[in-house]
Design a protein around this motif. Structure first.
Motif, mmCIF file in Angstrom:
data_model
loop_
_atom_site.group_PDB
_atom_site.id
_atom_site.type_symbol
_atom_site.label_atom_id
_atom_site.label_comp_id
_atom_site.label_asym_id
_atom_site.label_seq_id
_atom_site.Cartn_x
_atom_site.Cartn_y
_atom_site.Cartn_z
ATOM 1 N N ILE A 91 -33.942 -18.742 -21.746
ATOM 2 C CA ILE A 91 -32.846 -18.727 -20.790
ATOM 3 C C ILE A 91 -32.572 -20.154 -20.333
ATOM 4 C CG2 ILE A 91 -34.393 -18.314 -18.813
ATOM 5 C CD1 ILE A 91 -32.113 -16.664 -17.554
ATOM 6 N N ASP A 92 -31.298 -20.471 -20.166
ATOM 7 C CA ASP A 92 -30.911 -21.803 -19.697
ATOM 8 C C ASP A 92 -29.440 -21.763 -19.294
ATOM 9 O OD1 ASP A 92 -31.186 -24.418 -19.005
ATOM 10 O OD2 ASP A 92 -31.592 -25.183 -21.019
ATOM 11 N N GLY A 93 -28.952 -22.877 -18.763
ATOM 12 C CA GLY A 93 -27.552 -22.986 -18.377
ATOM 13 C C GLY A 93 -26.990 -24.345 -18.744
ATOM 14 N N SER A 95 -23.269 -26.887 -18.020
ATOM 15 C CA SER A 95 -22.031 -27.045 -17.254
ATOM 16 C C SER A 95 -20.878 -27.427 -18.172
ATOM 17 C CB SER A 95 -22.210 -28.110 -16.170
ATOM 18 O OG SER A 95 -23.156 -27.691 -15.205
ATOM 19 N N LYS A 124 -20.471 -23.164 -14.816
ATOM 20 C CA LYS A 124 -21.770 -23.144 -15.490
ATOM 21 C C LYS A 124 -21.891 -21.883 -16.343
ATOM 22 C CE LYS A 124 -25.290 -25.011 -13.571
ATOM 23 N NZ LYS A 124 -26.434 -25.358 -12.677
ATOM 24 N N HIS A 126 -24.442 -19.518 -18.256
ATOM 25 C CA HIS A 126 -25.846 -19.127 -18.316
ATOM 26 C C HIS A 126 -26.030 -18.235 -19.540
ATOM 27 C CE1 HIS A 126 -26.418 -20.342 -14.028
ATOM 28 N NE2 HIS A 126 -25.149 -19.972 -13.962
ATOM 29 N N THR A 141 -21.028 -18.857 -13.665
ATOM 30 C CA THR A 141 -21.017 -19.042 -12.217
ATOM 31 C C THR A 141 -20.287 -20.347 -11.910
ATOM 32 O OG1 THR A 141 -23.113 -20.266 -12.231
ATOM 33 C CG2 THR A 141 -23.247 -17.871 -11.939
ATOM 34 N N ASP A 147 -29.433 -22.682 -11.417
ATOM 35 C CA ASP A 147 -29.667 -21.942 -12.661
ATOM 36 C C ASP A 147 -30.214 -20.545 -12.405
ATOM 37 O OD1 ASP A 147 -28.751 -24.054 -14.098
ATOM 38 O OD2 ASP A 147 -30.701 -24.739 -14.825
ATOM 39 N N ALA A 150 -28.028 -16.597 -11.878
ATOM 40 C CA ALA A 150 -27.704 -15.512 -12.817
ATOM 41 C C ALA A 150 -28.926 -14.950 -13.520
ATOM 42 C CB ALA A 150 -26.700 -16.015 -13.850
ATOM 43 N N ALA A 151 -30.121 -15.469 -13.211
ATOM 44 C CA ALA A 151 -31.319 -15.064 -13.946
ATOM 45 C C ALA A 151 -31.635 -13.582 -13.764
ATOM 46 C CB ALA A 151 -32.509 -15.916 -13.511
ATOM 47 N N TYR A 170 -36.410 -22.747 -13.480
ATOM 48 C CA TYR A 170 -36.677 -21.310 -13.388
ATOM 49 C C TYR A 170 -38.088 -21.012 -12.895
ATOM 50 C CZ TYR A 170 -32.369 -20.841 -16.042
ATOM 51 O OH TYR A 170 -31.051 -20.905 -16.442
#
Length: 255
Positions: A91-93, A95, A124, A126, A141, A147, A150-151, A170
């Motif tokens: 998982i990551d985000g 921009s 951003k 995600h 978002t 970050d 939205a996790a 995270y």
């Protein structure tokens, strides 16, 4: 045929997933219209610049808009994306800069989904990917959101027994506890202010570069690299279409 058009293999997987229209006036050829939509996605050009070979640009835009409202692109991504069986999830985000023409919505509008950060006005993206760096779920978002925002949504359907790779952003107790309840393990580097040590494998963490590569491929679609869409739901739909295209290309190369 443009190099932006889906191949015969990709179309053979997309066509059965499109909605049927058994009654009324026959619909304009789906493949031609979708090729026009993918052309806009890849080139980043305005809808009015859609080449004549794809038919009237209004047909491409109206079909994209109508199927966005009907959730067709969501269903398409859910049907195409499948997690790998290696037990790894990432998982990551990232921009994305918002073009000034997309920032003209009033501040009180419910679907702006952009905010001001160090890069100016940004949105951003995600993403959750599998161990091959292929997308599983996507959310957006405002750019200034953390970050972790939205996790919870993205990891809601996380299967049990997987290892989650993520960066220090995270490292949160509630996220680690959420994974423990699913009998999963978070391989996340601990923040410097943590007082008790946590289990972390730098060797396994190296695999996380695959999600960074995913974002790099995603931004090859110019409609994603810069946000030109005023509405957040429109930009999210374009992002999901890009995810579908990346997944289909991977499947074709490994078929």
């Amino acid at each position: 045929m443009s190099r932006y058009d889906p191949t015969d293999f990709e179309w053979s997987l997309i066509e059965p997933l499109l909605p049927n229209k058994p009654r009324g006036v026959p619909r304009v050829d789906d493949r031609r219209v979708l090729n026009g939509i993918f052309w806009v996605l890849r080139s980043g050009a305005p809808w009015r610049d859609v080449p004549d070979r794809y038919g009237p640009y209004t047909t491409c835009y109206n079909r994209f808009r109508r199927w966005t409202m009907a959730g067709i692109w969501d269903s398409l991504m859910d049907a195409v994306t499948r997690p790998s069986d290696d037990g790894i999830t990432m998982i990551d985000g990232t921009s994305v800069r918002v073009h000034h023409l997309a920032a003209t919505l009033r501040a009180e509008h419910q679907d702006r989904c952009f905010g001001r950060s160090r890069g100016g006005l940004t949105t951003k993206i995600h993403a959750v990917t599998d161990g091959n760096g292929l997308p599983i779920k996507i959310a957006i978002t405002p750019g200034h959101a953390h970050d972790l925002t939205a996790a919870n949504e993205l990891l809601e359907d996380l299967p049990s027994g997987v290892m989650l790779l993520a960066d220090k952003a995270y490292d949160a107790d509630w996220l680690r506890e959420k994974l423990r309840t699913k009998r999963s393990w978070a391989n996340i580097p601990p923040k410097s202010n943590r007082k008790r040590p946590l289990v972390f494998s730098p060797w396994l963490y190296k695999k996380r570069n695959l999600i960074e590569r995913f974002f790099s491929k995603l931004k090859c679609f110019r409609q994603i690299a810069t946000r030109y869409d005023k509405l957040g739901m429109t930009f999210l739909a374009m992002t999901k279409l890009a995810c579908v295209r990346l997944t289909l290309r991977h499947n074709e190369s490994t078929a």
